[in-house]
Design an enzyme around this catalytic site. Structure first.
Site, PDB file in Angstrom:
ATOM      1  N   ASP A 314      10.947 -14.421 -46.143  1.00 49.72           N
ATOM      2  CA  ASP A 314      11.076 -15.813 -45.718  1.00 49.72           C
ATOM      3  C   ASP A 314      10.982 -16.669 -46.973  1.00 49.72           C
ATOM      4  OD1 ASP A 314      10.841 -18.318 -44.098  1.00 49.72           O
ATOM      5  OD2 ASP A 314      10.533 -16.880 -42.477  1.00 49.72           O
ATOM      6  N   HIS A 384      15.978 -19.680 -45.203  1.00 49.64           N
ATOM      7  CA  HIS A 384      14.647 -19.089 -45.428  1.00 49.64           C
ATOM      8  C   HIS A 384      14.638 -18.147 -46.628  1.00 49.64           C
ATOM      9  CE1 HIS A 384      12.532 -20.668 -41.893  1.00 49.64           C
ATOM     10  NE2 HIS A 384      13.662 -20.499 -41.218  1.00 49.64           N
ATOM     11  N   GLU A 449      17.593 -21.622 -38.451  1.00 49.46           N
ATOM     12  CA  GLU A 449      17.140 -22.839 -39.112  1.00 49.46           C
ATOM     13  C   GLU A 449      17.861 -23.144 -40.419  1.00 49.46           C
ATOM     14  OE1 GLU A 449      12.690 -23.576 -37.390  1.00 49.46           O
ATOM     15  OE2 GLU A 449      12.828 -22.344 -39.191  1.00 49.46           O
TER      16      GLU A 449
END
Length: 639
Positions: A314, A384, A449
């Site tokens: 991440d 990420h 995201e």
């Protein structure tokens, strides 16, 4: 100066006209020396915004959850004195005690860093109510300890439980090995417990027989109780599930003062409701030692869960050793002050590093295989990817303006660029090593995201968009994901991802598995679009969410309040039309680690909800019983 020489206290207060409110900080100098010419850094998920204003402090910099402030010129903090400053206007209001500073340190001359003790966030302007009990007083109407509860049972209790169960003479070695596996599992989870099985006959024990039954499903089993206890199963997995149930029943029945019994006669006929019964663990925000990961696998096996989704990378860290790129863990697995990877989410003045060697991975995969648990690895791309880009800066477009976009968490320019060919060469080598480590069908590639203006300032991305007639960020993401899907297929793997993989046109639907996390309705939409779906909605199955509305309850709150009762009763199929139900593969809890700064926080937030998701994934709706669950769940093992 020592770690305990300074303490930072923080509180949140409402502000008229601004629903996000304000933070008030107090730095206490408990040392024997005056303090001057210093800055203070803290980490917090409740972040400053571009509209924030500051009182009695000079704002220096923010990187995602990392915040840095300089003390006012001329300030000297004598021993016993406090420096107070305020941040007005935040990205969101603080709602719980874990929404404040998670760690802090001083930055002194000569790049010296000194840790500061940090307290939970306090609430100003109103009373911080205590949370309610997570579970009611339970009631087990039937005297059997089985969690998750089976599909069907009809049993009569014995007066006394046997001392142990042991294989009858002549039992095949495969079945004996299954008994040995469950003995080892029980002994690891309950170190002081009396093992429920023996490989040899024992005085006061009861014989255990095994029969193959190919008419049963691969995870199904049946148990008949009488003079001998007989297990029927088609596979080693079904046999092991039956043994685990027997271990639960017998160990509970033998406990002093227990209301639970062991059967004298009757049957259990059981199979899981869903084929995918998973738990995800984020090891990037907080690192978990291999021993902790192995124990979590044991806990999943005790609950007859069969998937472990390992979130290995991440923004905060890259945790998987890739021998072709040692910098991924040399740089990408370390957070330290004064580096390109500043502290985040609880890190302080001391460098923090952690990653899994390939030998560690093989140990986890082997433990999973022995327990019937498939290990699904995740490298989260293209977003990420801050840690990967810190380790491999050549993967960025050098012509792209710095901080031309930010992720929702505030990380600048954090996505791998689909227009850079070296990106695919890099990922190909990563996948090659992952394929050798993980035998599972799926590799999870994240896909979540990506900010909607990502790459739009990259000249290379603009050129690719013009060449391939691609529209916008999500068109680029779809282009990227389709190439990744093909790369995985060439290596014999199938793509799994979060629900945003479907954006911009998505990928080839056949076989692709997507996890619906944003809200339950997304799962139905994905199934209608042709994807296989695992339901992981934050509103029910995210185990980092708060369990009570009270300010004193720890955890995240973006998906609302998720008490154990809601996790237990939530029906993942929801409004799925009958014709789409085959696309719904199962359920999964997710353990995101932003708030898990201690073992205590982990156990408080994960349990008993992980048990609730286990029963939701196994037990037919008509057989679920909330009060029975409340009676059984507290006895489940913890990390």
């Amino acid at each position: 100066m020592t770690k305990s020489a300074f303490r930072l206290e923080n509180s949140w207060r409402p502000v008229d006209g601004d629903p996000t409110g304000a933070f008030d900080f107090s730095l206490h100098n408990l040392s024997d020396e005056p303090l001057s010419g210093f800055s203070l850094a803290y980490t917090s998920l409740t972040r400053v915004s571009t509209k924030s204003t500051f009182e009695n402090a000079v704002f220096v910099h923010r990187n995602a959850n990392y915040h840095e402030f300089r003390a006012p010129d001329g300030l000297t903090l004598s021993p016993g004195e406090s420096w107070r400053f305020s941040v007005n206007g935040l990205t969101r209001p603080a709602q719980h005690r874990t929404d404040g500073a998670k760690s802090a340190y001083l930055i002194l001359d000569g790049d010296r860093y000194v840790d500061i003790a940090v307290d939970d966030l306090m609430l100003a302007g109103s009373t911080a109510e205590r949370p309610q009990p997570l579970l009611p007083e339970g009631e087990a109407k039937e005297p059997w300890f089985i969690l998750p509860w089976p599909a069907a049972l009809s049993l009569e209790p014995a007066e006394m439980p046997p001392v142990a169960l042991y294989p009858v003479a002549g039992t095949e070695i495969a079945a004996v090995k299954s008994v040995d596996t469950v003995i080892a599992l029980f002994s690891r989870l309950f170190e002081s417990g009396h093992v429920p099985f023996s490989l040899a006959p024992v005085q006061g024990g009861k014989a255990l027989a095994f029969e193959a039954d190919d008419s049963l499903g691969k995870e199904a089993y049946a148990i008949t109780f009488g003079e001998t206890v007989t297990i029927r199963a088609a596979t080693a997995t079904g046999r092991q599930y039956a043994l685990t149930v027997l271990a639960q029943m017998l160990s509970a029945a033998r406990s002093k003062g227990s209301a639970f019994r062991f059967p004298a006669s009757g049957t259990i006929e059981d199979q899981p409701r869903y084929g995918w019964r998973g738990t995800h663990l984020d090891v990037s925000r907080q690192f978990y030692e291999t021993t902790d990961v192995l124990r979590l696998l044991d806990i999943l096996a005790w609950h007859r869960m069969n998937i472990f989704h390992w979130h290995l990378t991440d923004d905060e860290a890259w945790r998987l050793e890739i021998k072709a790129y040692p910098s991924l863990t040399e740089i990408g697995a370390t957070r330290a002050p004064g580096t390109q990877m500043p502290p985040q989410l609880g890190n302080g003045a001391k460098p923090v590093r952690g990653f899994y060697t390939q030998d560690d991975v093989l140990a986890v995969v082997a433990r999973g295989a022995s327990l019937g648990i498939e290990i699904i690895p995740e490298v989260d791309i293209p977003g990420h990817s801050t840690a990967a880009l810190a380790a491999l800066p050549e993967l960025a477009d050098g012509q792209e303006a710095p901080e031309s976009y930010h992720s929702v968490q505030g990380f600048p320019n954090n996505a791998l660029n689909p227009a850079i060919e070296e990106t695919y060469a890099f990922l190909g080598k990563v996948f090659d090593e992952m394929v050798a480590l993980f035998p599972a069908r799926y590799i999870h590639i994240g896909g979540d995201e990506v900010a909607n203006n990502t790459w739009l300032a990259s000249p290379l991305a603009k050129a690719l968009m013009e060449k391939e007639d691609i529209e916008g960020t999500f068109g680029l993401q779809s282009y990227f994901m389709k190439r990744i899907q093909k790369m995985l297929a060439e290596r014999g793997k199938t793509l799994a991802g979060w629900d945003e993989v479907s954006h911009g046109g998505g990928v080839e639907r056949d076989g692709t598995l997507l996890m619906a996390w944003q809200k339950p309705e997304v799962g139905i939409a994905l199934a209608k679009d042709g994807y296989d779906v695992v339901m992981t909605p934050g509103q029910a199955y995210y185990l980092d969410m708060v369990q009570d509305e009270a300010f004193q309850e720890p955890g995240a709150s973006w998906a609302g309040t998720v008490p154990p009762k809601h996790s237990y009763h939530y029906e993942a199929e929801g409004e799925f039309p009958e014709e789409l139900k085959p696309k719904m593969r199962g359920v999964q809890s997710c353990i995101w680690s932003e708030h898990f700064l201690s073992r205590g926080y982990f156990n408080h937030l994960v349990f008993p909800r992980i048990s609730a998701v286990a029963e939701a994934g196994w037990t037919p709706k008509a057989r679920k019983d909330w009060l029975r669950f409340a009676a059984l769940a507290p006895a489940s093992p913890k990390l």
